[in-house]
Design a protein around this motif. Structure first.
Motif, PDB file in Angstrom:
ATOM      1  N   LEU A  21       3.609   3.972  -5.014  1.00  0.00           N
ATOM      2  CA  LEU A  21       2.374   3.868  -4.253  1.00  0.00           C
ATOM      3  C   LEU A  21       2.632   4.153  -2.773  1.00  0.00           C
ATOM      4  O   LEU A  21       3.585   3.620  -2.190  1.00  0.00           O
ATOM      5  N   ARG A  22       1.783   4.966  -2.183  1.00  0.00           N
ATOM      6  CA  ARG A  22       1.784   5.139  -0.725  1.00  0.00           C
ATOM      7  C   ARG A  22       0.630   4.315  -0.166  1.00  0.00           C
ATOM      8  O   ARG A  22      -0.526   4.473  -0.585  1.00  0.00           O
ATOM      9  N   LEU A  23       0.959   3.420   0.777  1.00  0.00           N
ATOM     10  CA  LEU A  23      -0.016   2.480   1.303  1.00  0.00           C
ATOM     11  C   LEU A  23      -0.477   2.894   2.693  1.00  0.00           C
ATOM     12  O   LEU A  23       0.235   3.607   3.415  1.00  0.00           O
ATOM     13  N   SER A  24      -1.631   2.407   3.071  1.00  0.00           N
ATOM     14  CA  SER A  24      -2.178   2.730   4.389  1.00  0.00           C
ATOM     15  C   SER A  24      -1.615   1.838   5.478  1.00  0.00           C
ATOM     16  O   SER A  24      -1.777   2.121   6.669  1.00  0.00           O
ATOM     17  N   ALA A  25      -0.924   0.749   5.080  1.00  0.00           N
ATOM     18  CA  ALA A  25      -0.318  -0.177   6.046  1.00  0.00           C
ATOM     19  C   ALA A  25       0.948  -0.745   5.418  1.00  0.00           C
ATOM     20  O   ALA A  25       1.107  -0.733   4.195  1.00  0.00           O
ATOM     21  N   PRO A  26       1.870  -1.262   6.225  1.00  0.00           N
ATOM     22  CA  PRO A  26       3.120  -1.800   5.672  1.00  0.00           C
ATOM     23  C   PRO A  26       2.876  -2.910   4.651  1.00  0.00           C
ATOM     24  O   PRO A  26       1.987  -3.747   4.807  1.00  0.00           O
ATOM     25  N   HIS A  27       3.698  -2.920   3.601  1.00  0.00           N
ATOM     26  CA  HIS A  27       3.584  -3.918   2.527  1.00  0.00           C
ATOM     27  C   HIS A  27       4.258  -5.235   2.879  1.00  0.00           C
ATOM     28  O   HIS A  27       3.983  -6.264   2.248  1.00  0.00           O
ATOM     29  N   GLU A  28       5.168  -5.229   3.860  1.00  0.00           N
ATOM     30  CA  GLU A  28       5.864  -6.413   4.356  1.00  0.00           C
ATOM     31  C   GLU A  28       6.910  -6.974   3.399  1.00  0.00           C
ATOM     32  O   GLU A  28       7.434  -8.074   3.615  1.00  0.00           O
ATOM     33  N   LEU A  29       7.259  -6.235   2.339  1.00  0.00           N
ATOM     34  CA  LEU A  29       8.383  -6.639   1.505  1.00  0.00           C
ATOM     35  C   LEU A  29       9.679  -6.253   2.214  1.00  0.00           C
ATOM     36  O   LEU A  29       9.803  -5.143   2.714  1.00  0.00           O
ATOM     37  N   THR A  30      10.639  -7.147   2.234  1.00  0.00           N
ATOM     38  CA  THR A  30      11.921  -6.845   2.872  1.00  0.00           C
ATOM     39  C   THR A  30      13.030  -6.584   1.864  1.00  0.00           C
ATOM     40  O   THR A  30      14.105  -6.115   2.227  1.00  0.00           O
ATOM     41  N   ARG A  31      12.785  -6.891   0.607  1.00  0.00           N
ATOM     42  CA  ARG A  31      13.764  -6.690  -0.457  1.00  0.00           C
ATOM     43  C   ARG A  31      13.017  -6.539  -1.774  1.00  0.00           C
ATOM     44  O   ARG A  31      11.831  -6.883  -1.869  1.00  0.00           O
ATOM     45  N   PRO A  32      13.683  -6.033  -2.809  1.00  0.00           N
ATOM     46  CA  PRO A  32      13.000  -5.879  -4.097  1.00  0.00           C
ATOM     47  C   PRO A  32      12.577  -7.219  -4.699  1.00  0.00           C
ATOM     48  O   PRO A  32      13.241  -8.246  -4.499  1.00  0.00           O
TER      49      PRO A  32
END
Length: 403
Positions: free
Chosen positions: A166-177
């Motif tokens: 998925l390409r998002l319009s804003a950062p997802h804020e996940l730092t790790r899987p």
């Protein structure tokens, strides 16, 4: 490849299948035995397909990190798991490789005429490969790494999934899987969602099921991925690519009968049942086998047939503990309750978890996994281990295996 009618091209080793197992064998020989001429035959239009393969850095044998480095697309210094009432951050380094990187790495390592895509193999034996278009190739040895159209004479269940980048319009804020998010609704067996943050605004989301059936309802799982993204507050701009897979979860079987099935060729990867019986992970075994092959003095077809059989037979014997756990997962627990086994497992020491995924559990590890009251009914657990319990599926009845 430009091959004139009547000409026969020769390879020291011909690899059938340009997926993970076949690609790693090609890369290992290119790096360690560069004087040998290696040919890779892939039915698809490129090696590796549109796939993501993930693994823990602790899975790899000595020399493995160097071998996989060209195909790794992302690296993280840990991962997270989530279950109802419990979450945990673990520090084990995590890696993801992609089909795109595998294709580029093998093409960079081998001469152009040694990578044959669009290759429909109609006949192969220990020293010869014939394609549907009439081209014929000879080889010192031929090894079959084309995955499997099923695992005949084996029983268990399936790990099946749909993944979307998925390409998002804003950062997802996940730092790790997030390797397992089992807080989602438990449907069609043990269900979890798997998230890989490839960049600040690109995340691979996979909806995964440990299921009694191999069937995938693609529109339904696409909707579930969209709903998961929406619940996380992610605005999806586009879907960059999609993959599906159905992997064997092996609980029991007749290895000798399985090996007798099909042509008498050396085998690699899932074709040889070289995968973790419970997690379906294949990278540790694929890396180990590729590196081992490069150490052989005798690379004849007969020698490779013996080596691949002996490697697969040893793996089968060594993995009986994991098959036992698969029997408990599928034979002792109804689908909606299977998550409890995994949740309990993730309360154990991190080093034990690392050895488990690598297929190197010690006797003490096994005792720790089995200690205490089982997270499934005791009677059902005992029945599953003694041949009773819920019926297991026939793993010979499905095609399209991946990884």
């Amino acid at each position: 490849m430009d091959q004139k009618p009547g000409n026969t091209i020769h390879f020291d080793l011909a690899i059938l299948g340009g997926g993970l197992a076949g690609g790693l064998i090609a890369l290992a020989f290119a790096a360690r035995r560069p004087s040998l001429r290696i040919g890779v035959f892939e039915r698809g239009e490129r090696l590796g397909g549109h796939h993501v393969w993930s693994f823990f850095a602790s899975d790899l044998p000595v020399g493995g990190e160097e071998l996989v480095a060209p195909i790794v697309a992302a690296r993280w210094d840990g991962y997270e798991v989530r279950f109802p009432g419990m979450s945990r951050d673990l520090s084990t380094p995590y890696r993801s490789a992609t089909g795109e990187k595998l294709d580029a790495a093998v093409r960079a390592a081998l001469p152009p005429d040694c990578v044959i895509c669009g290759a429909d193999v109609v006949q192969a034996d220990l020293t010869c490969v014939t394609l549907a278009d009439g081209r014929r190739f000879t080889a010192g040895a031929v090894i079959d790494a084309r995955g499997n159209a099923g695992l005949p004479h084996m029983m268990g269940g399936w790990q099946k999934f749909v993944g979307r980048m998925l390409r998002l319009s804003a950062p997802h804020e996940l730092t790790r899987p997030v390797v397992m998010d089992a807080t989602v609704a438990q449907l069609d067996g043990y269900r979890f969602v798997y998230c890989l943050p490839f960049s600040d605004t690109e995340v691979f989301v996979e909806d995964t099921y440990y299921s009694d059936t191999p069937d995938i309802d693609l529109p339904l799982l696409r909707d579930r991925i969209a709903n998961y993204a929406a619940a996380a507050g992610w605005q999806v701009e586009s879907v960059l690519y999609e993959e599906t897979g159905v992997l064997p979860v092996i609980a029991a079987g007749d290895f000798a009968a399985f090996w007798r099935e099909g042509p008498a060729l050396p085998r690699a990867g899932t074709r040889a049942a070289l995968c973790h019986p419970l997690t379906s992970y294949s990278i540790p075994d694929a890396v180990r086998f590729a590196l081992d092959l490069t150490t052989l003095d005798n690379l004849s077809g007969d020698a490779l047939l013996r080596v691949s059989h002996d490697t697969a037979a040893h793996h089968w014997r060594h993995a009986r503990f994991y098959r036992m756990l698969s029997r408990m997962l599928f034979g002792a627990a109804d689908g909606p309750e299977r998550w409890r086994m995994l949740a309990r497992f993730y309360t154990l020491p991190e080093a034990l978890i690392e050895r488990f995924y690598a297929g190197r559990s010690t006797a003490l590890d096994m005792a720790r996994v089995l200690a205490g009251r089982p997270p499934v009914p005791v009677g059902a657990a005992l029945a599953s281990l003694t041949g009773g319990g819920r019926p297991l599926a026939d793993l010979g009845a499905i095609g399209g295996m991946k990884r």
